[in-house]
Design a protein around this motif. Structure first.
Motif, short mmCIF file in Angstrom:
data_model
loop_
_atom_site.label_atom_id
_atom_site.label_comp_id
_atom_site.label_asym_id
_atom_site.label_seq_id
_atom_site.Cartn_x
_atom_site.Cartn_y
_atom_site.Cartn_z
N ASN A 1 -3.58 0.41 -5.94
CA ASN A 1 -3.19 -0.50 -4.87
C ASN A 1 -4.27 -1.53 -4.57
N GLY B 1 -2.06 4.61 -4.99
CA GLY B 1 -0.83 5.11 -4.41
C GLY B 1 -0.27 6.25 -5.24
N ILE C 1 0.85 -1.19 0.00
CA ILE C 1 0.00 0.00 0.00
C ILE C 1 0.90 1.24 0.00
#
Length: 351
Positions: free
Chosen positions: A96, A167, A90
């Motif tokens: 993600n 992300g 993550i």
């Protein structure tokens, strides 16, 4: 022209090595059992992201008729789809996780825990509401949370795609892009700290996370099916994140793109280009995918995460009898009647 240019998340692309096996898992565990198309063909327009060569692929677009976006389950057939050579965490750059919706987090947790065959995290408090994290058999992270927008009650514990966790390297830069793409957006939360819910191999790691929400509006043929859009931007503050698709092709293993249902591609292209976000791929005309067709385009967020845009022109409602909807003949962007959308469910694949 409708004031809205995007109605919702049409689908998230999931790169796998075997489409039939993966789709079976997503059908049985997460309820994506209604195919819009199932096609093997070449991807000639995607050469900017496939090493400059035209590659063959197998793709299935499947829906969960409870509501939410679908999944485009995708594999190369001219080469072996490649996984990342590191464990995606993550905060790494790219998509993600997918956020799937549920009417009851605890029932969904019991169902996933008993049927997925994979490790499932506990139900935990999130910055908004409750949810839990899990992984599919292919190493892809997902999150299941509550959502207030539903199309119909199917009796299943999990619905379709409510959103994604992306992300990013700089939230302040990324939020400008997503606000340009999805106006109007509300910021549900913007928090910085150590979060107990986030699965991570780095204990005590700090993140900044921001949830953006585009609330449902009745604009677009499929808007009632798609519902709200949730995008959580997450920035790792204590490490340099890796690019999930570095040195790999679009279509390789993992979450390959986030696709939005687009209502006016020309207007959206003009708007985004004027703001410094050019299209990198544009079919420019209708492109067929088995029984479906539409104009599609791609652009990149500030970290190179691929965003697909699809202006749907033709969609099968009852493939078995050849009943299709030609959306180019519609004179408004009003939602299709519920009964008409529900006929798509007659094509459900039963295991």
């Amino acid at each position: 022209m409708s004031a809205a240019l995007i109605s919702g998340i049409q689908q998230v692309g999931v790169g796998v090595q075997n489409v039939p096996d993966a789709w079976k898992w997503y059908r049985k565990v997460l309820g994506f059992d209604v195919p819009v198309f199932d096609e093997k063909a070449e991807a000639p327009l995607m050469t900017p992201y496939t090493g400059g060569e035209v590659h063959k692929r197998h793709a299935v677009l499947a829906l969960n008729m409870a509501g939410g976006g679908g999944l485009e389950i995708w594999s190369f057939t001219s080469r072996k789809s490649q996984p990342a050579n590191f464990k995606v965490e993550i905060g790494d750059l790219g998509i993600n996780a997918i956020r799937f919706k549920t009417p009851d987090v605890h029932k969904a947790h019991a169902w996933i825990k008993g049927n997925s065959g994979q490790a499932v995290g506990p139900v935990v408090a999130l910055p908004e509401g409750e949810g839990f994290w899990g992984t599919d058999p292919y190493g892809n992270i997902f999150q299941i949370t509550t959502d207030k927008t539903w199309f119909q009650n199917t009796g299943k514990p999990v619905g379709g795609v409510a959103g994604v966790v992306v992300g990013v390297s700089d939230i302040d830069q990324s939020v400008v892009f997503y606000e340009s793409l999805l106006q109007p957006l509300e910021v549900v939360y913007d928090e910085t700290g150590v979060f107990a819910d986030i699965p991570s191999a780095f204990p005590g790691q700090r993140f900044r996370r921001m949830l953006l929400r585009k609330n449902f509006t009745p604009e677009g043929a499929f808007s009632r099916l798609l519902g709200d859009v949730q995008i959580e931007l997450i920035q790792a503050l204590d490490r340099t994140p890796k690019n999930i698709f570095e040195n790999r092709f679009w279509g390789d293993c993992g979450y390959i793109h986030l696709c939005f249902d687009t209502l006016d591609m020309n207007a959206l292209k003009t708007k985004l280009q004027s703001q410094g976000y050019p299209f990198t791929v544009d079919s420019e005309q209708s492109f067929g995918m088995e029984a479906a067709a539409g104009r599609f385009a791609y652009l990149e967020d500030p970290d190179g995460t691929l965003i697909e845009l699809v202006e749907t022109h033709k969609v099968p409602l009852l493939k078995k009898i050849g009943w299709f909807m030609d959306l180019q003949k519609r004179k408004s962007q009003k939602p299709l009647p519920d009964w008409m959308l529900k006929t798509m469910g007659f094509g459900r694949v039963k295991d």
